[in-house]
Design a protein around this motif. Sequence first.
Motif, PDB file in Angstrom:
ATOM      1  N   PHE A   1       0.768  -1.383   0.161  1.00  0.00           N
ATOM      2  CA  PHE A   1      -0.070  -0.014   0.002  1.00  0.00           C
ATOM      3  C   PHE A   1       0.872   1.191  -0.053  1.00  0.00           C
ATOM      4  O   PHE A   1       0.616   2.147  -0.801  1.00  0.00           O
TER       5      PHE A   1
ATOM      6  N   ASN B   1      -7.793   5.340  -4.593  1.00  0.00           N
ATOM      7  CA  ASN B   1      -7.181   6.533  -4.073  1.00  0.00           C
ATOM      8  C   ASN B   1      -5.736   6.279  -4.017  1.00  0.00           C
ATOM      9  O   ASN B   1      -4.658   7.332  -4.211  1.00  0.00           O
ATOM     10  N   VAL B   2      -5.224   4.941  -3.457  1.00  0.00           N
ATOM     11  CA  VAL B   2      -3.711   4.855  -3.030  1.00  0.00           C
ATOM     12  C   VAL B   2      -3.189   4.780  -4.797  1.00  0.00           C
ATOM     13  O   VAL B   2      -1.951   5.160  -4.617  1.00  0.00           O
ATOM     14  N   TYR B   3      -3.746   4.239  -5.655  1.00  0.00           N
ATOM     15  CA  TYR B   3      -2.881   4.161  -6.909  1.00  0.00           C
ATOM     16  C   TYR B   3      -3.071   5.668  -7.539  1.00  0.00           C
ATOM     17  O   TYR B   3      -2.115   6.019  -8.095  1.00  0.00           O
TER      18      TYR B   3
ATOM     19  N   ASN C   1      -6.368   9.778   3.585  1.00  0.00           N
ATOM     20  CA  ASN C   1      -5.818   8.748   2.955  1.00  0.00           C
ATOM     21  C   ASN C   1      -4.335   8.487   3.073  1.00  0.00           C
ATOM     22  O   ASN C   1      -3.951   7.166   3.428  1.00  0.00           O
ATOM     23  N   TYR C   2      -3.725   9.600   3.478  1.00  0.00           N
ATOM     24  CA  TYR C   2      -2.177   9.312   3.981  1.00  0.00           C
ATOM     25  C   TYR C   2      -2.218   8.660   5.425  1.00  0.00           C
ATOM     26  O   TYR C   2      -1.465   7.870   5.571  1.00  0.00           O
TER      27      TYR C   2
ATOM     28  N   LEU D   1      -7.576  -2.954  -2.500  1.00  0.00           N
ATOM     29  CA  LEU D   1      -6.829  -2.275  -3.435  1.00  0.00           C
ATOM     30  C   LEU D   1      -7.985  -2.343  -4.879  1.00  0.00           C
ATOM     31  O   LEU D   1      -7.826  -1.307  -5.574  1.00  0.00           O
TER      32      LEU D   1
ATOM     33  N   ILE E   1      -3.238   4.983   4.912  1.00  0.00           N
ATOM     34  CA  ILE E   1      -2.081   4.010   4.404  1.00  0.00           C
ATOM     35  C   ILE E   1      -1.224   3.564   5.266  1.00  0.00           C
ATOM     36  O   ILE E   1      -0.686   2.407   5.455  1.00  0.00           O
TER      37      ILE E   1
ATOM     38  N   SER F   1       1.569   3.923  -3.241  1.00  0.00           N
ATOM     39  CA  SER F   1       1.321   5.227  -2.902  1.00  0.00           C
ATOM     40  C   SER F   1       2.131   6.158  -3.440  1.00  0.00           C
ATOM     41  O   SER F   1       2.303   7.288  -3.171  1.00  0.00           O
TER      42      SER F   1
END
Length: 291
Positions: free
Chosen positions: A37, A166-168, A187-188, A158, A191, A41
């Motif tokens: 993850f 969002n990670v991608y 999101n940060y 994922l 992760i 990112s």
Amino acid sequence: MWGVLSILSPYFLTYNNIFNLVRQTSVIAVVATGMSFVIISGGIDLSVGSIVGVSSIIISLLMVNGVPVFGAMIITLLIAIVLGAITGIFIYEGKVPPFIASLGMMSMARGLALLLSGGQIITGLPGSFISFAQVTVLGLPMLFVVLIIVVGISFFVLSRTRFGRNVYTIGSSDEVARLSGVNMRINYYAIYMLNAFLSAVAGIMLTSRLSSGIPTSGNMYELDAIASVVIGGASLNGAEGSVFGTVIGALIMTTLRNGGNLLGVDPFWLRIATGLLIVLAVLFDQVRKKQ
């Protein structure tokens, strides 16, 4: 690799060796799944090995002092999530580069493990907890069953959730992510909290397997995790990678060590080979991008 090792060593394809190989892979693969993850990112986290170690000490101390196994697990996981959140705060709020922020957390978490344990191995863990790493389900080690669950959930997250997308997107470009309406702060945090959570899960698994809490456990796991993710096809530039590739990468890493031990190869040569694998994987990725 398995084909060659089965020819070179008559012990490689024995049930006991494969059983141990799968158990060893399960622990590092869980750590590497969390690292997937982070790397997808566009970040990096050097603290995972230390979080494995501090989680091992925390759960051991809790159980030795009478806290029920399930309660000790929950407390350990919550503490790990807090450590991950702190790393996320350093990176997002403080604008500290992920390499430096996680390097600092690596030192703090390892120091906390040594401080809480006094530098000593903690023994006397409950038999029910120790037996967890020994039992099997349909012939599969319980640790491997945990890995299957972790990989299944991570794959779903994922590939099928907004957070996964969002990670991608973040890995592709922070600016594109912001313009797409992605809440960067949440999101940060998520992760790095997820990464710390899975590192703690691996720490609990390792503690059960070793039957004790060891403050130095998880040492160099950050290297193994990064290597597993990169060898598994992820790009250090972000936006590429999969959890299934990461598991294959972890299996390659573990097979390299296992086969080397069976063949009597000097472990220092194996460490050199690990570093070479990482460089070759990144080099292949760079060449592919240029083409």
